[in-house]
Each structure stands twice: as C-alpha cells, then as structure tokens.
Write an enzyme that holds these catalytic residues in place. Structure first.
Site, short mmCIF file in Angstrom:
data_model
loop_
_atom_site.label_atom_id
_atom_site.label_comp_id
_atom_site.label_asym_id
_atom_site.label_seq_id
_atom_site.Cartn_x
_atom_site.Cartn_y
_atom_site.Cartn_z
N LEU A 28 0.74 -1.37 -0.10
CA LEU A 28 0.18 0.01 -0.03
C LEU A 28 0.77 1.05 -0.03
CD1 LEU A 28 -2.95 0.99 0.40
CD2 LEU A 28 -2.55 1.14 2.68
N GLN A 72 16.86 0.09 31.43
CA GLN A 72 17.33 0.60 32.69
C GLN A 72 17.52 -0.05 33.66
OE1 GLN A 72 17.82 3.82 32.45
NE2 GLN A 72 18.15 4.49 34.44
N GLU A 117 1.75 -0.28 9.82
CA GLU A 117 0.19 -0.36 9.83
C GLU A 117 -0.59 0.67 10.54
OE1 GLU A 117 -1.22 -4.36 10.32
OE2 GLU A 117 0.95 -5.22 9.57
N SER A 145 1.23 6.09 15.63
CA SER A 145 0.22 6.43 16.76
C SER A 145 -0.43 7.60 16.40
CB SER A 145 1.04 6.51 17.98
OG SER A 145 1.78 5.36 18.49
N GLU A 146 0.06 8.38 15.65
CA GLU A 146 -0.92 9.59 15.27
C GLU A 146 -2.31 9.23 14.56
OE1 GLU A 146 2.46 9.42 14.98
OE2 GLU A 146 3.07 10.37 16.75
N1 COS Z 1 -13.05 0.23 7.12
C1 COS Z 1 -13.65 0.29 5.83
N2 COS Z 1 -13.94 1.50 5.04
C2 COS Z 1 -13.29 2.55 5.70
C3 COS Z 1 -12.51 2.48 6.91
C4 COS Z 1 -12.39 1.39 7.64
N3 COS Z 1 -11.81 1.09 8.72
N4 COS Z 1 -12.08 3.87 7.11
C5 COS Z 1 -12.48 4.62 6.31
N5 COS Z 1 -12.99 3.91 5.31
C6 COS Z 1 -13.73 4.29 4.19
C7 COS Z 1 -14.83 5.73 4.52
O1 COS Z 1 -16.10 5.08 4.80
C8 COS Z 1 -14.79 6.45 3.28
O2 COS Z 1 -15.71 5.69 2.35
P1 COS Z 1 -16.33 6.60 1.32
O3 COS Z 1 -15.46 6.78 -0.05
O4 COS Z 1 -17.67 5.98 1.03
O5 COS Z 1 -16.85 8.01 1.62
C9 COS Z 1 -13.42 6.38 2.67
O6 COS Z 1 -12.72 5.18 3.30
C10 COS Z 1 -12.49 7.29 3.16
O7 COS Z 1 -12.38 7.51 4.22
P2 COS Z 1 -11.95 8.83 4.98
O8 COS Z 1 -12.38 9.96 4.40
O9 COS Z 1 -12.01 8.51 6.73
O10 COS Z 1 -10.58 8.58 4.67
P3 COS Z 1 -9.21 9.55 5.13
O11 COS Z 1 -8.31 10.07 3.84
O12 COS Z 1 -9.27 10.68 6.31
O13 COS Z 1 -8.24 8.46 5.88
C11 COS Z 1 -7.27 7.24 7.69
C12 COS Z 1 -8.48 7.83 6.95
C13 COS Z 1 -6.39 8.36 8.13
C14 COS Z 1 -7.70 6.53 8.99
C15 COS Z 1 -6.57 6.49 6.62
O14 COS Z 1 -5.93 6.94 5.69
C16 COS Z 1 -5.53 5.55 7.38
O15 COS Z 1 -5.79 4.62 8.13
N6 COS Z 1 -3.94 5.87 7.07
C17 COS Z 1 -3.03 5.14 7.60
C18 COS Z 1 -2.69 4.23 6.69
C19 COS Z 1 -1.66 3.10 7.32
O16 COS Z 1 -1.96 2.53 8.09
N7 COS Z 1 -0.66 2.89 6.29
C20 COS Z 1 0.38 1.92 6.80
C21 COS Z 1 0.54 1.08 5.75
S1 COS Z 1 0.76 -0.66 6.05
S2 COS Z 1 2.50 -0.49 6.74
#
Ligand code: COS
Length: 381
Positions: A125, A336, A363, A366-367
C-alpha cells in the site's frame, strides 16, 4: 463475561510457546545481528498451521479464531518480534483480503498457497510519498484488454522478496482519488515486477522490508480483488485487522521486557542484595507488568469483537496505540533495570527497544490511531 482463554486457545498458546522456545528464541539475536530472514522456520510454522491461522480449513487454513491468532503472535513476538511480523503479514495483510474479497478461483490460486504456507504473502500500500495518507498513491493500473498494466513504486513492504503473493493497491481512476484505488494480486516472477534489497533497519532486522517496482507489469484481469474502486476500503478493512496483530506483537515485546527485567533483577546485586529487593526496581517492574497485562486485555478484546463480527475498528486502534506505547516504555525500562549491561548486545533488552519502536509506526502510526479513536470519541464520522 469470561476473561479466560478456552481450552483450545490455551492449547494454541502452549504449542506456539514450545515452538518459539525451541526454534525461534535461540536464533533471535543472531538473525537480528546478521539481518537474516529466518527461512528455516517458515516450513516449521507452516506445519503448525501458523501461516494460515484464521483462513478457513476448506482453503487449507487452520481455521482458528482471532483470539487464538493474537495469542500465537504474542508468543512468537516474545521470542522474536521479526518472526511474528512475517507471520502476521501473511495471515492478515495478505490472507484477509484474499479470503474476504476474492472469488473461489482466486482463493484456490492465491489463498490456498498462503494458508498452507507454501508461499508467503505481502501487502503493498505505502509509497515513498504516501504513507499515512495512502489515497495520495501514484501507482497506476491501466486496463488493456484482458489485462491490467501496473506502473509505480511501493515502499517498506514486509516480506518483499520472500513473498510469492503480493496484494497491491493501484489507481485505476486517478481523478476519483481514494475511490479510484483498486486491489490486485501480483505474483512473484511476473515480468515487470522487481524489488530492492532489504532496507537496513533499526529493529526487526530479520523481517525484510523492500521497495517494490512495477514497470509496465501486466497481470490478468482475473487478479483484480473485488471491484474496481474498492481498493481503499479493502485496505482499511484489512488494516483494522492487521493492527490487532501489531498490538499482539507489542504485547509479546512488552512481556519479554517484564520477563528479562525480573530475571536480571534477581541475579544482579547492588548494595548487598539482589536489585529485585530495591523498591525503585520493584516499582519499575510492577508498572511494566501492568502495562503488558493492560495491553493484552485490549488486544484480546479487539480480537474478540472482530471474531464476533461486531464493530472493532476503534478497539483495534486502541489496542495498537496502547500496546505499542507500552512495549516502547517497557523496553526503555527493561534496559534501565539492566543498567550498563542493558546497553550492550550481551542481553536481549536492547533488541526489544529497537524492535518496539516499529510497532508505533507501521500499519498506522500512533498519530493515525489517535485520529481514528478521536473520530469515534468525538463522533466526527
Ligand atoms: N473500514 C472500511 N472503510 C473505511 C474505513 C475502515 N476502517 N475507514 C475509512 N473507510 C472508508 C470511509 O467510509 C470512506 O468511504 P467513502 O469513500 O464511501 O466516503 C473512505 O474509506 C475514506 O475514508 P476517510 O475519509 O476517513 O479517509 P481519510 O483519507 O481521512 O483517511 C485514515 C483515514 C487516516 C484513517 C486512513 O488514511 C489511514 O488509516 N491511514 C493510515 C494508513 C496506514 O496504516 N498505513 C500503513 C500502511 S501498512 S505498513
């Protein structure tokens, strides 16, 4: 309410603990030092069903419940955090979408080899400029007749170079932003698909992470998971589960810190008695013990809710956030307790400290966990 593990879950803990003490713990320091992937343990873990723990038996999996799965990951991580993430990525980050968003033909081709341990899995991803914000990815997949052609680069991919099956996210519609992301399976050996040597990392050095390169990489349309445009939701649903596995990994590290600190405190003498008899050390170990146990309870709860089919995204984020920060704090305190000795590679606690750090990052940092939890607490979504 019953906080005890069932007999089956206890049996899983016993089996994995015995395996980890015999095969994993003895090599953990060396494979970390040498940055060596623990190839010899992959078939052994496959034999025990550890690479397809939650995959259904009909597709070659062991069919265990999610609590058994986190118990197993904790035991592996207690011995070697690198080994536990190789297992959790195969089981969840690759195994879950291949089970939940695939048709039977795809399950036969991709899930069965993972679940039986014939092949390892990976989840692609993140990109150099898209980590916490995966919707910013620039990898594209262009449909051409009966194929998709993938171009782009992925970053920090656990099991890169060792996996046979990669779940890869790419944009099929750039203008649609996150709704234009789709999920694909790319097999190792596909022309146009290559990877970098493993990154030289601070911790979990035996779990290799690589970049992946897709250069006009052509895959059949049959490798699309779910529908076009469903990729972002597939990734988020997968990470909700993956984060429970990272929480379990952090619990294992946090517990290893308690065990190491307690053992050392009984051996090491200062001011005429074992340091375990000094209140300053007792308080530190007591706090570490509480932190490990509280992390375990949050992790089991998230796994339980997931198993019941209830909403568990916030519970998963809470477990990962709390357990990863507990692992980091426990590791600092375990060093420690060991004093100068803890700062050397003669003791495992410096490795625990390096390994713990990644649990606060991958994954979802923390933020990001706090963002997910805050949205739920405040009712923003
Ligand atoms: N399960 C299913 N669908 C989800 C979901 C979840 N847990 N979280 C969000 N969605 C869906 C939302 O419902 C929304 O759907 P629609 O397109 O129908 O509106 C869509 O995904 C976008 O959601 P949202 O607007 O909340 O997305 P953001 O861009 O604000 O991102 C976070 C949300 C920050 C939570 C997300 O980008 C994230 O988890 N980022 C971290 C990624 C990560 O863990 N990277 C490490 C990779 S693996 S080492």
């Amino acid at each position: 309410m019953d906080f005890r593990l069932s007999d089956e879950q206890e049996a899983v803990r016993k089996m994995v603990r015995e395996f980890a003490e015999k095969n994993v713990a003895p090599i953990a320091a060396a494979i970390d030092r040498e940055k060596r992937f623990p190839t010899e343990n992959i078939p052994r873990m496959a034999e025990l069903g550890l690479l397809g723990m939650t995959a259904p038996a009909e597709w070659g999996g062991a069919g265990f419940d999610y609590v058994s799965y986190v118990v197993a990951l904790e035991e592996l991580a207690r011995a070697c955090a690198a080994t536990s993430v190789i297992v959790s990525v195969t089981n969840t980050l690759a195994g879950y979408p291949l089970n939940a968003f695939s048709n039977d033909a795809q399950k036969e081709r991709f899930l069965r080899p993972l679940a039986t341990g014939a092949k390892l899995g990976a989840f692609a991803l993140s990109e150099p400029n898209a980590g916490s914000d995966p919707a910013a990815m620039t990898t594209v997949a262009v449909k051409k007749g009966g194929s998709y052609v993938l171009s782009g680069q992925k970053n920090f991919i656990t099991n890169g170079g060792h996996a046979g099956i990669y779940v890869v996210f790419a944009k099929t519609d750039v203008a649609a932003k996150h709704r234009g992301i789709s999920a694909f399976v790319v097999e190792a050996g596909t022309p146009g698909f290559t990877w970098s040597p493993p990154e030289d990392k601070m911790g979990i050095r035996a779990a290799h992470s690589t970049q992946l390169f897709f250069d006009n990489c052509e895959i059949p349309v049959e490798n699309l998971l779910g529908q076009e445009g469903e990729g972002f939701k597939i990734a988020m649903a997968t990470l909700d589960r993956g984060r429970i596995g990272i929480a379990a990994q952090a619990v294992g590290i946090a517990q290893a810190c308690v065990d190491a600190a307690a053992a050392y405190a009984k051996e090491r003498h200062a001011f005429g008695k074992p340091i375990a008899h000094h209140q300053a050390i007792q308080h530190m170990i007591a706090d570490m013990h509480v932190a490990a146990e509280a992390s375990r309870v949050l992790t089991w709860r998230a796994a339980f809710l997931c198993q019941q089919g209830e909403k568990f995204g916030t519970a998963s984020a809470m477990a990962k956030l709390f357990a990863s920060e507990a692992a980091m704090k426990n590791a600092i305190d375990a060093v420690q307790v060991h004093g100068g000795a803890g700062y050397t590679t003669d003791f495992p606690v410096e490795r625990y400290m390096r390994d713990a750090k990644i649990t606060e990052i991958y994954e979802g940092t923390s933020e990001i966990q706090r963002l997910v939890i805050a949205r739920d607490a405040i009712g923003l979504k």
